[in-house]
Design a protein around this motif. Structure first.
Motif, PDB file in Angstrom:
ATOM      1  N   SER A 164       1.011  -1.868   0.167  1.00 42.96           N
ATOM      2  CA  SER A 164      -0.098   0.656  -0.494  1.00 42.96           C
ATOM      3  C   SER A 164       0.615   1.387  -0.381  1.00 42.96           C
ATOM      4  O   SER A 164       0.484   2.656  -0.432  1.00 42.96           O
ATOM      5  CB  SER A 164      -0.975   0.254   1.187  1.00 42.96           C
ATOM      6  N   SER A 165       2.045   0.793  -0.197  1.00 41.97           N
ATOM      7  CA  SER A 165       2.954   2.369   0.473  1.00 41.97           C
ATOM      8  C   SER A 165       4.203   2.738   0.012  1.00 41.97           C
ATOM      9  O   SER A 165       5.344   1.720   0.294  1.00 41.97           O
ATOM     10  CB  SER A 165       3.410   2.803   1.461  1.00 41.97           C
ATOM     11  N   PRO A 166       4.258   1.947  -1.645  1.00 43.30           N
ATOM     12  CA  PRO A 166       5.982   1.450  -2.435  1.00 43.30           C
ATOM     13  C   PRO A 166       6.770   2.629  -2.355  1.00 43.30           C
ATOM     14  O   PRO A 166       6.251   3.355  -1.500  1.00 43.30           O
ATOM     15  CB  PRO A 166       5.264   1.480  -3.594  1.00 43.30           C
ATOM     16  N   PRO A 167       8.309   2.324  -2.725  1.00 46.29           N
ATOM     17  CA  PRO A 167       8.959   3.503  -2.141  1.00 46.29           C
ATOM     18  C   PRO A 167       8.960   4.243  -3.942  1.00 46.29           C
ATOM     19  O   PRO A 167       8.308   3.612  -4.465  1.00 46.29           O
ATOM     20  CB  PRO A 167      10.631   2.641  -2.264  1.00 46.29           C
ATOM     21  N   THR A 168       9.546   4.839  -3.337  1.00 49.29           N
ATOM     22  CA  THR A 168      10.015   5.967  -4.456  1.00 49.29           C
ATOM     23  C   THR A 168      11.880   6.172  -4.997  1.00 49.29           C
ATOM     24  O   THR A 168      12.234   6.239  -3.744  1.00 49.29           O
ATOM     25  CB  THR A 168       9.496   7.351  -4.325  1.00 49.29           C
ATOM     26  N   VAL A 169      11.763   5.468  -6.584  1.00 53.43           N
ATOM     27  CA  VAL A 169      13.074   5.060  -7.132  1.00 53.43           C
ATOM     28  C   VAL A 169      13.786   6.012  -7.442  1.00 53.43           C
ATOM     29  O   VAL A 169      13.207   6.641  -8.460  1.00 53.43           O
ATOM     30  CB  VAL A 169      12.846   4.052  -7.288  1.00 53.43           C
ATOM     31  N   SER A 170      15.362   7.317  -7.692  1.00 59.76           N
ATOM     32  CA  SER A 170      15.531   7.796  -8.090  1.00 59.76           C
ATOM     33  C   SER A 170      16.529   7.326  -8.757  1.00 59.76           C
ATOM     34  O   SER A 170      17.798   6.629  -8.651  1.00 59.76           O
ATOM     35  CB  SER A 170      15.970   9.066  -7.584  1.00 59.76           C
ATOM     36  N   ARG A 171      16.727   6.887 -10.084  1.00 62.46           N
ATOM     37  CA  ARG A 171      18.075   7.151 -10.635  1.00 62.46           C
ATOM     38  C   ARG A 171      18.793   7.951 -11.998  1.00 62.46           C
ATOM     39  O   ARG A 171      17.440   8.378 -12.248  1.00 62.46           O
ATOM     40  CB  ARG A 171      17.975   5.632 -11.395  1.00 62.46           C
ATOM     41  N   ARG A 172      19.936   7.742 -11.596  1.00 69.15           N
ATOM     42  CA  ARG A 172      20.365   8.088 -13.235  1.00 69.15           C
ATOM     43  C   ARG A 172      20.310   7.281 -14.600  1.00 69.15           C
ATOM     44  O   ARG A 172      20.242   5.943 -14.121  1.00 69.15           O
ATOM     45  CB  ARG A 172      21.908   8.078 -12.869  1.00 69.15           C
ATOM     46  N   ARG A 214      21.369   1.046 -22.949  1.00 75.12           N
ATOM     47  CA  ARG A 214      20.822   1.657 -21.608  1.00 75.12           C
ATOM     48  C   ARG A 214      21.908   1.788 -20.528  1.00 75.12           C
ATOM     49  O   ARG A 214      22.393   0.461 -19.976  1.00 75.12           O
ATOM     50  CB  ARG A 214      19.432   1.464 -21.978  1.00 75.12           C
ATOM     51  N   GLN A 215      21.953   2.824 -19.711  1.00 73.15           N
ATOM     52  CA  GLN A 215      22.509   2.469 -18.412  1.00 73.15           C
ATOM     53  C   GLN A 215      21.676   3.254 -17.493  1.00 73.15           C
ATOM     54  O   GLN A 215      21.171   3.879 -17.927  1.00 73.15           O
ATOM     55  CB  GLN A 215      24.288   3.377 -18.258  1.00 73.15           C
ATOM     56  N   ALA A 216      21.229   2.050 -16.704  1.00 76.79           N
ATOM     57  CA  ALA A 216      20.384   2.746 -14.984  1.00 76.79           C
ATOM     58  C   ALA A 216      21.301   2.280 -14.109  1.00 76.79           C
ATOM     59  O   ALA A 216      21.684   1.750 -13.596  1.00 76.79           O
ATOM     60  CB  ALA A 216      19.254   2.942 -15.584  1.00 76.79           C
ATOM     61  N   THR A 217      21.499   3.797 -13.272  1.00 76.89           N
ATOM     62  CA  THR A 217      22.283   3.763 -11.670  1.00 76.89           C
ATOM     63  C   THR A 217      20.806   4.180 -10.590  1.00 76.89           C
ATOM     64  O   THR A 217      21.258   5.239 -10.764  1.00 76.89           O
ATOM     65  CB  THR A 217      23.269   4.206 -11.555  1.00 76.89           C
ATOM     66  N   ILE A 218      20.713   3.658  -9.636  1.00 76.82           N
ATOM     67  CA  ILE A 218      19.869   3.722  -8.177  1.00 76.82           C
ATOM     68  C   ILE A 218      20.937   4.508  -7.636  1.00 76.82           C
ATOM     69  O   ILE A 218      21.694   4.403  -7.458  1.00 76.82           O
ATOM     70  CB  ILE A 218      19.004   2.630  -8.073  1.00 76.82           C
ATOM     71  N   PHE A 219      20.532   6.043  -7.731  1.00 81.61           N
ATOM     72  CA  PHE A 219      21.296   7.510  -6.521  1.00 81.61           C
ATOM     73  C   PHE A 219      20.503   6.889  -4.635  1.00 81.61           C
ATOM     74  O   PHE A 219      21.142   7.226  -3.649  1.00 81.61           O
ATOM     75  CB  PHE A 219      22.410   7.999  -7.358  1.00 81.61           C
ATOM     76  N   HIS A 220      19.072   6.934  -5.425  1.00 78.71           N
ATOM     77  CA  HIS A 220      18.121   6.977  -3.970  1.00 78.71           C
ATOM     78  C   HIS A 220      16.988   5.847  -4.216  1.00 78.71           C
ATOM     79  O   HIS A 220      16.350   6.131  -4.616  1.00 78.71           O
ATOM     80  CB  HIS A 220      18.084   8.199  -3.621  1.00 78.71           C
TER      81      HIS A 220
END
Length: 159
Positions: free
Chosen positions: A121-129, A146-152
């Motif tokens: 009911s409360s999923p995280p918020t993910v930030s990536r470059r 494609r390159q994707a890296t989670i930073f937060h």
């Protein structure tokens, strides 16, 4: 700054933001950039609407992705991730900071923020470059690399 917000009913929505006046100038000077932005918007909508066919159509058959899970994957593996719900977002925002022709290709770089559909009911918020290299395949633009890296990762319910 250019912003779109194509809401997709109960499946969720996505937004795109262009950062900097230089991007507007670049798009005006290079029509291919506008075509890549349209293709990018289509793949982003496909992710939040669960449209696997459109999602896969925007990937080159020989695409290579350095995933946020620290794995290198090809199109078949990415299709499997989509099928298993690992690429299923309730909300997705792309902030494009760099967009330019790169030889016959187009380079897109920036930041993505998304909320996965994880069954809670409360999923995280993910930030990536991210970095995407688009190329033509016949009359359409596809992601070749494609390159994707989670930073937060913010816990569910946090902004």
């Amino acid at each position: 700054m250019d912003t779109i917000d194509p809401r997709a009913g109960s499946r969720g929505g996505n937004t795109r933001e262009l950062v900097g006046e230089a991007l507007d100038t670049a798009i005006a000077a290079h029509p291919a950039l506008a075509a890549v932005l349209a293709a990018s918007d289509a793949v982003d909508r496909a992710i939040v609407t669960g449209d696997k066919a459109t999602f896969l159509a925007t990937l080159a058959d020989d695409c290579v992705v350095n995933t946020p899970g620290n794995r290198v994957a090809g199109k078949a593996q990415i299709a499997d991730f989509f099928e298993r719900g690992q690429i299923d977002y309730a909300y997705y925002h792309k902030r494009i900071e760099h967009l330019e022709p790169y030889g016959p290709n187009v380079l897109v770089m920036g930041e993505e923020t998304y909320v996965p559909r994880d069954g809670t009911s409360s999923p995280p918020t993910v930030s990536r470059r991210f970095t995407d290299l688009w190329r033509t395949d016949g009359d359409r633009w596809v992601i070749a690399i494609r390159q994707a890296t989670i930073f937060h990762i913010s816990p569910g319910g946090a902004d």
